[in-house]
Design a protein around this motif. Structure first.
Motif, PDB file in Angstrom:
ATOM      1  N   THR A 122      39.431  59.082  48.838  1.00  0.00           N
ATOM      2  CA  THR A 122      40.040  59.003  47.359  1.00  0.00           C
ATOM      3  C   THR A 122      41.042  57.708  47.962  1.00  0.00           C
ATOM      4  O   THR A 122      41.082  57.308  46.948  1.00  0.00           O
ATOM      5  N   LEU A 164      41.232  53.597  46.644  1.00  0.00           N
ATOM      6  CA  LEU A 164      41.163  53.385  45.361  1.00  0.00           C
ATOM      7  C   LEU A 164      42.730  53.007  45.089  1.00  0.00           C
ATOM      8  O   LEU A 164      42.683  53.475  43.882  1.00  0.00           O
ATOM      9  N   SER A 186      44.534  54.942  36.975  1.00  0.00           N
ATOM     10  CA  SER A 186      43.353  56.176  37.015  1.00  0.00           C
ATOM     11  C   SER A 186      42.629  56.040  35.808  1.00  0.00           C
ATOM     12  O   SER A 186      43.651  56.219  35.444  1.00  0.00           O
ATOM     13  N   TYR A 244      42.548  50.410  32.679  1.00  0.00           N
ATOM     14  CA  TYR A 244      42.193  51.038  34.010  1.00  0.00           C
ATOM     15  C   TYR A 244      40.757  50.045  34.169  1.00  0.00           C
ATOM     16  O   TYR A 244      40.899  49.101  35.017  1.00  0.00           O
ATOM     17  N   VAL A 289      39.651  46.188  36.531  1.00  0.00           N
ATOM     18  CA  VAL A 289      38.449  46.237  38.150  1.00  0.00           C
ATOM     19  C   VAL A 289      37.820  45.206  37.026  1.00  0.00           C
ATOM     20  O   VAL A 289      37.218  44.726  37.827  1.00  0.00           O
ATOM     21  N   VAL A 293      34.223  48.840  48.168  1.00  0.00           N
ATOM     22  CA  VAL A 293      34.949  49.921  46.854  1.00  0.00           C
ATOM     23  C   VAL A 293      35.238  49.150  46.049  1.00  0.00           C
ATOM     24  O   VAL A 293      35.151  49.478  45.014  1.00  0.00           O
ATOM     25  N   MET A 294      36.763  48.431  45.625  1.00  0.00           N
ATOM     26  CA  MET A 294      37.211  48.113  44.777  1.00  0.00           C
ATOM     27  C   MET A 294      36.636  46.739  43.708  1.00  0.00           C
ATOM     28  O   MET A 294      36.242  46.828  42.879  1.00  0.00           O
ATOM     29  N   LEU A 348      33.412  49.074  41.270  1.00  0.00           N
ATOM     30  CA  LEU A 348      34.184  49.455  40.322  1.00  0.00           C
ATOM     31  C   LEU A 348      33.971  49.182  38.833  1.00  0.00           C
ATOM     32  O   LEU A 348      33.942  50.071  38.281  1.00  0.00           O
ATOM     33  N   ARG A 349      33.591  48.128  39.068  1.00  0.00           N
ATOM     34  CA  ARG A 349      33.058  47.444  37.207  1.00  0.00           C
ATOM     35  C   ARG A 349      32.101  48.101  37.321  1.00  0.00           C
ATOM     36  O   ARG A 349      31.722  48.426  35.869  1.00  0.00           O
ATOM     37  N   VAL A 385      31.000  51.091  38.533  1.00  0.00           N
ATOM     38  CA  VAL A 385      30.524  52.378  37.860  1.00  0.00           C
ATOM     39  C   VAL A 385      30.859  52.235  36.665  1.00  0.00           C
ATOM     40  O   VAL A 385      30.100  53.174  35.728  1.00  0.00           O
ATOM     41  N   GLN A 389      35.113  58.553  37.098  1.00  0.00           N
ATOM     42  CA  GLN A 389      35.676  59.716  38.461  1.00  0.00           C
ATOM     43  C   GLN A 389      34.866  60.121  39.008  1.00  0.00           C
ATOM     44  O   GLN A 389      34.532  59.845  40.648  1.00  0.00           O
ATOM     45  N   ASN A 395      33.220  57.411  41.064  1.00  0.00           N
ATOM     46  CA  ASN A 395      33.650  56.197  41.745  1.00  0.00           C
ATOM     47  C   ASN A 395      33.589  57.769  43.464  1.00  0.00           C
ATOM     48  O   ASN A 395      33.334  56.450  44.153  1.00  0.00           O
TER      49      ASN A 395
END
Length: 288
Positions: free
Chosen positions: A3, A6, A12, A20, A24, A55-56, A59-60, A62, A81, A84
Protein backbone atom coordinates in the motif's frame (compact mmCIF):
# COMPACT_ATOMS: atom_id res chain seq x y z
CA UNK A 1 3.00 -4.54 -4.29
CA UNK A 2 2.32 -2.83 -0.98
CA UNK A 3 0.00 0.00 0.00
CA UNK A 4 3.03 2.29 -0.01
CA UNK A 5 2.22 2.82 -3.67
CA UNK A 6 -0.40 5.38 -2.62
CA UNK A 7 1.76 8.31 -1.51
CA UNK A 8 -0.65 11.22 -1.75
CA UNK A 9 1.29 13.02 0.97
CA UNK A 10 -0.04 11.67 4.26
CA UNK A 11 -3.60 11.89 2.95
CA UNK A 12 -5.97 8.93 3.10
CA UNK A 13 -9.76 8.66 2.69
CA UNK A 14 -10.21 8.13 6.42
CA UNK A 15 -8.45 11.35 7.45
CA UNK A 16 -10.11 13.89 5.14
CA UNK A 17 -12.41 12.34 2.58
CA UNK A 18 -13.22 15.55 0.71
CA UNK A 19 -9.57 16.57 0.63
CA UNK A 20 -8.60 13.11 -0.60
CA UNK A 21 -11.16 13.25 -3.42
CA UNK A 22 -9.97 16.71 -4.48
CA UNK A 23 -6.38 15.47 -4.51
CA UNK A 24 -6.99 12.33 -6.58
CA UNK A 25 -9.15 14.27 -9.02
CA UNK A 26 -6.22 16.59 -9.51
CA UNK A 27 -3.91 13.76 -10.61
CA UNK A 28 -3.62 13.81 -14.39
CA UNK A 29 -4.95 10.88 -16.39
CA UNK A 30 -2.57 8.83 -18.51
CA UNK A 31 -2.80 8.75 -22.27
CA UNK A 32 -3.03 5.43 -24.06
CA UNK A 33 0.65 5.56 -24.99
CA UNK A 34 1.76 6.57 -21.47
CA UNK A 35 -0.24 3.76 -19.91
CA UNK A 36 1.16 1.20 -22.37
CA UNK A 37 4.73 2.35 -21.71
CA UNK A 38 4.30 2.18 -17.93
CA UNK A 39 2.57 -1.19 -18.23
CA UNK A 40 5.49 -2.69 -20.14
CA UNK A 41 7.99 -1.22 -17.67
CA UNK A 42 6.14 -2.90 -14.82
CA UNK A 43 5.41 -6.14 -16.65
CA UNK A 44 8.91 -6.66 -18.08
CA UNK A 45 11.13 -4.95 -15.52
CA UNK A 46 9.10 -4.89 -12.32
CA UNK A 47 9.43 -1.09 -12.19
CA UNK A 48 7.67 0.02 -8.97
CA UNK A 49 7.65 3.67 -10.02
CA UNK A 50 5.68 2.67 -13.10
CA UNK A 51 3.28 0.73 -10.86
CA UNK A 52 2.90 3.76 -8.59
CA UNK A 53 1.97 6.03 -11.50
CA UNK A 54 -0.53 3.49 -12.84
CA UNK A 55 -2.21 3.27 -9.45
CA UNK A 56 -2.19 7.01 -8.80
CA UNK A 57 -3.74 7.86 -12.15
CA UNK A 58 -6.70 5.53 -11.50
CA UNK A 59 -7.55 6.51 -7.91
CA UNK A 60 -10.32 8.82 -9.16
CA UNK A 61 -11.93 5.82 -10.87
CA UNK A 62 -11.98 3.92 -7.56
CA UNK A 63 -13.83 6.85 -5.98
CA UNK A 64 -16.35 6.75 -8.82
CA UNK A 65 -16.97 3.02 -8.36
CA UNK A 66 -17.13 3.24 -4.55
CA UNK A 67 -19.85 5.88 -4.72
CA UNK A 68 -22.23 3.36 -6.30
CA UNK A 69 -22.12 1.33 -3.04
CA UNK A 70 -23.23 4.14 -0.73
CA UNK A 71 -26.64 2.51 -0.11
CA UNK A 72 -25.24 -0.18 2.18
CA UNK A 73 -24.74 2.07 5.19
CA UNK A 74 -20.94 1.71 5.18
CA UNK A 75 -18.43 4.54 5.33
CA UNK A 76 -17.44 5.76 1.89
CA UNK A 77 -13.82 6.10 3.05
CA UNK A 78 -13.76 2.36 3.86
CA UNK A 79 -15.27 1.48 0.49
CA UNK A 80 -12.61 3.57 -1.28
CA UNK A 81 -9.82 1.94 0.72
CA UNK A 82 -11.07 -1.52 -0.25
CA UNK A 83 -11.38 -0.42 -3.87
CA UNK A 84 -7.79 0.87 -3.79
CA UNK A 85 -6.66 -2.58 -2.67
CA UNK A 86 -8.48 -4.08 -5.66
CA UNK A 87 -6.84 -1.51 -7.95
CA UNK A 88 -3.36 -2.45 -6.72
CA UNK A 89 -4.11 -6.14 -7.23
CA UNK A 90 -5.20 -5.35 -10.79
CA UNK A 91 -2.05 -3.33 -11.50
CA UNK A 92 0.06 -6.20 -10.24
CA UNK A 93 -1.63 -8.56 -12.72
CA UNK A 94 -1.97 -6.13 -15.62
CA UNK A 95 -0.57 -7.45 -18.92
CA UNK A 96 -0.26 -4.71 -21.57
CA UNK A 97 0.23 -7.39 -24.21
CA UNK A 98 -3.52 -8.09 -24.07
CA UNK A 99 -4.26 -4.73 -25.68
CA UNK A 100 -6.89 -3.55 -23.14
CA UNK A 101 -6.87 -0.41 -21.04
CA UNK A 102 -6.11 -0.79 -17.35
CA UNK A 103 -9.44 0.71 -16.32
CA UNK A 104 -11.34 -2.06 -18.15
CA UNK A 105 -9.18 -4.71 -16.51
CA UNK A 106 -9.19 -3.16 -13.02
CA UNK A 107 -12.93 -2.66 -12.62
CA UNK A 108 -13.42 -6.36 -11.83
CA UNK A 109 -10.79 -6.34 -9.07
CA UNK A 110 -12.04 -3.07 -7.59
CA UNK A 111 -15.64 -4.28 -7.39
CA UNK A 112 -14.56 -7.69 -6.09
CA UNK A 113 -12.78 -6.17 -3.08
CA UNK A 114 -15.68 -3.82 -2.36
CA UNK A 115 -18.16 -6.71 -2.63
CA UNK A 116 -16.21 -8.75 -0.10
CA UNK A 117 -16.07 -5.80 2.26
CA UNK A 118 -19.80 -5.14 1.98
CA UNK A 119 -20.69 -8.79 2.60
CA UNK A 120 -18.36 -8.96 5.63
CA UNK A 121 -19.65 -5.81 7.26
CA UNK A 122 -23.23 -5.17 6.16
CA UNK A 123 -24.69 -7.61 8.66
CA UNK A 124 -23.32 -9.44 11.69
CA UNK A 125 -24.89 -12.61 10.25
CA UNK A 126 -23.84 -13.17 6.64
CA UNK A 127 -26.67 -12.69 4.18
CA UNK A 128 -24.85 -14.32 1.25
CA UNK A 129 -22.28 -17.09 1.33
CA UNK A 130 -22.38 -18.89 -2.02
CA UNK A 131 -21.39 -17.32 -5.34
CA UNK A 132 -25.00 -17.43 -6.55
CA UNK A 133 -26.25 -15.73 -3.36
CA UNK A 134 -23.66 -12.97 -3.69
CA UNK A 135 -24.73 -12.27 -7.26
CA UNK A 136 -28.37 -12.18 -6.22
CA UNK A 137 -27.58 -9.94 -3.22
CA UNK A 138 -26.10 -7.12 -5.29
CA UNK A 139 -28.46 -7.48 -8.24
CA UNK A 140 -31.56 -7.58 -6.07
CA UNK A 141 -30.68 -4.35 -4.28
CA UNK A 142 -30.30 -2.65 -7.62
CA UNK A 143 -33.44 -4.19 -9.07
CA UNK A 144 -35.86 -3.21 -6.31
CA UNK A 145 -37.91 -0.23 -7.44
CA UNK A 146 -39.24 0.76 -4.02
CA UNK A 147 -38.66 0.19 -0.30
CA UNK A 148 -41.77 -1.94 0.33
CA UNK A 149 -42.06 -5.65 -0.36
CA UNK A 150 -42.11 -6.68 -4.01
CA UNK A 151 -45.27 -8.09 -5.52
CA UNK A 152 -45.42 -11.43 -7.36
CA UNK A 153 -44.91 -9.90 -10.80
CA UNK A 154 -41.76 -8.08 -9.66
CA UNK A 155 -40.41 -11.24 -8.02
CA UNK A 156 -41.06 -13.30 -11.14
CA UNK A 157 -39.44 -10.67 -13.37
CA UNK A 158 -36.29 -10.51 -11.23
CA UNK A 159 -36.12 -14.30 -10.92
CA UNK A 160 -36.34 -14.65 -14.70
CA UNK A 161 -33.76 -11.92 -15.27
CA UNK A 162 -31.28 -13.47 -12.80
CA UNK A 163 -32.13 -17.07 -13.77
CA UNK A 164 -33.13 -18.19 -10.27
CA UNK A 165 -36.32 -19.51 -8.70
CA UNK A 166 -38.85 -16.97 -7.30
CA UNK A 167 -38.57 -18.47 -3.81
CA UNK A 168 -34.82 -17.73 -3.87
CA UNK A 169 -35.59 -14.08 -4.60
CA UNK A 170 -38.14 -14.01 -1.77
CA UNK A 171 -35.63 -15.45 0.69
CA UNK A 172 -32.95 -12.94 -0.24
CA UNK A 173 -35.46 -10.08 0.00
CA UNK A 174 -36.27 -11.26 3.52
CA UNK A 175 -32.58 -11.27 4.41
CA UNK A 176 -32.13 -7.77 3.03
CA UNK A 177 -35.07 -6.52 5.09
CA UNK A 178 -33.70 -7.96 8.32
CA UNK A 179 -31.63 -5.92 10.74
CA UNK A 180 -29.10 -6.70 13.46
CA UNK A 181 -30.27 -6.72 17.06
CA UNK A 182 -28.23 -6.92 20.23
CA UNK A 183 -28.68 -10.22 22.04
CA UNK A 184 -28.84 -8.61 25.49
CA UNK A 185 -30.55 -5.42 24.39
CA UNK A 186 -29.27 -1.87 24.51
CA UNK A 187 -27.86 -0.60 27.84
CA UNK A 188 -30.27 2.35 27.85
CA UNK A 189 -33.42 0.27 27.23
CA UNK A 190 -36.19 0.97 29.73
CA UNK A 191 -38.20 -1.73 31.49
CA UNK A 192 -40.98 -1.61 28.90
CA UNK A 193 -38.71 -2.25 25.90
CA UNK A 194 -35.87 -4.34 27.37
CA UNK A 195 -37.98 -7.52 27.32
CA UNK A 196 -37.80 -7.54 23.51
CA UNK A 197 -34.11 -8.55 23.57
CA UNK A 198 -33.57 -12.20 22.52
CA UNK A 199 -31.89 -13.00 25.85
CA UNK A 200 -35.23 -12.60 27.62
CA UNK A 201 -36.85 -15.32 25.52
CA UNK A 202 -34.47 -18.07 26.68
CA UNK A 203 -35.74 -20.69 29.10
CA UNK A 204 -34.33 -20.44 32.62
CA UNK A 205 -33.87 -24.05 33.65
CA UNK A 206 -33.00 -23.03 37.21
CA UNK A 207 -36.58 -21.82 37.72
CA UNK A 208 -38.26 -24.96 36.43
CA UNK A 209 -41.00 -25.74 39.02
CA UNK A 210 -40.50 -29.50 38.66
CA UNK A 211 -36.76 -29.21 39.27
CA UNK A 212 -37.32 -26.85 42.20
CA UNK A 213 -39.73 -29.30 43.86
CA UNK A 214 -37.37 -32.19 43.17
CA UNK A 215 -34.41 -30.32 44.67
CA UNK A 216 -36.44 -29.28 47.70
CA UNK A 217 -37.62 -32.88 48.29
CA UNK A 218 -34.07 -34.17 47.89
CA UNK A 219 -32.67 -31.67 50.42
CA UNK A 220 -35.44 -32.44 52.90
CA UNK A 221 -34.95 -36.20 52.50
CA UNK A 222 -31.16 -35.92 52.85
CA UNK A 223 -31.54 -33.82 55.99
CA UNK A 224 -34.02 -36.31 57.48
CA UNK A 225 -31.74 -39.30 56.79
CA UNK A 226 -28.72 -37.47 58.21
CA UNK A 227 -30.54 -36.54 61.42
CA UNK A 228 -31.76 -40.13 61.81
CA UNK A 229 -28.25 -41.49 61.30
CA UNK A 230 -26.82 -39.02 63.84
CA UNK A 231 -29.46 -40.01 66.40
CA UNK A 232 -28.13 -43.58 66.35
CA UNK A 233 -24.67 -42.46 67.53
CA UNK A 234 -23.61 -42.15 71.16
CA UNK A 235 -23.60 -38.65 72.60
CA UNK A 236 -19.81 -38.11 72.40
CA UNK A 237 -19.51 -39.29 68.78
CA UNK A 238 -22.50 -37.15 67.77
CA UNK A 239 -21.05 -34.11 69.53
CA UNK A 240 -17.63 -34.59 67.87
CA UNK A 241 -19.20 -34.76 64.38
CA UNK A 242 -21.37 -31.75 65.19
CA UNK A 243 -18.37 -29.69 66.29
CA UNK A 244 -16.12 -30.87 63.44
CA UNK A 245 -18.53 -30.68 60.46
CA UNK A 246 -21.95 -29.21 61.25
CA UNK A 247 -21.13 -26.19 63.37
CA UNK A 248 -20.54 -22.71 61.96
CA UNK A 249 -17.42 -22.40 64.15
CA UNK A 250 -15.76 -25.74 63.53
CA UNK A 251 -13.48 -27.12 66.24
CA UNK A 252 -10.02 -28.62 65.70
CA UNK A 253 -8.92 -32.06 66.85
CA UNK A 254 -6.76 -30.54 69.58
CA UNK A 255 -9.62 -28.38 70.91
CA UNK A 256 -11.88 -31.44 71.20
CA UNK A 257 -9.05 -33.49 72.70
CA UNK A 258 -8.67 -30.90 75.47
CA UNK A 259 -12.43 -30.82 76.00
CA UNK A 260 -12.75 -34.60 76.45
CA UNK A 261 -9.35 -35.12 78.12
CA UNK A 262 -8.02 -37.52 75.47
CA UNK A 263 -5.43 -37.32 72.70
CA UNK A 264 -6.07 -35.73 69.33
CA UNK A 265 -5.48 -39.10 67.70
CA UNK A 266 -8.27 -40.58 69.81
CA UNK A 267 -10.63 -37.83 68.68
CA UNK A 268 -9.66 -38.58 65.06
CA UNK A 269 -10.46 -42.29 65.58
CA UNK A 270 -13.85 -41.52 67.16
CA UNK A 271 -14.61 -39.14 64.28
CA UNK A 272 -13.66 -41.74 61.66
CA UNK A 273 -15.76 -44.48 63.29
CA UNK A 274 -18.72 -42.12 63.63
CA UNK A 275 -18.51 -41.12 59.96
CA UNK A 276 -18.45 -44.78 58.90
CA UNK A 277 -21.55 -45.47 61.00
CA UNK A 278 -23.38 -42.48 59.53
CA UNK A 279 -22.54 -43.55 55.96
CA UNK A 280 -23.69 -47.10 56.65
CA UNK A 281 -26.92 -45.89 58.25
CA UNK A 282 -27.72 -43.53 55.35
CA UNK A 283 -26.96 -46.32 52.88
CA UNK A 284 -29.40 -48.64 54.62
CA UNK A 285 -32.07 -45.95 54.64
CA UNK A 286 -31.55 -45.36 50.89
CA UNK A 287 -31.79 -49.09 50.19
CA UNK A 288 -35.00 -49.27 52.17
Amino acid sequence: MSTSLLPVGNLSPGQDLNGYIRTVNGISMLTDDEERELGFRLFNEGDLEAARRLVMSHLRFVVYVARSYNGYGLAQADLIQEGNIGLMKAVRRFDPNQGVRLVSFAVHWIKSEIHEFVLRNWRIVKVATTKAQRKLFFNLRGAKKRLSWMNSDEVDAIAKDLDVKPEVVREMESRLAAHDAGFDGAPDDDEESSYRAPAYFLDDASQDPALMVEESDWEEDSSTRLQRALSELDERSRDILQCRWLSDNKSTLHELAEMYGVSAERIRQIEKNAMNKVRASIGELEAA
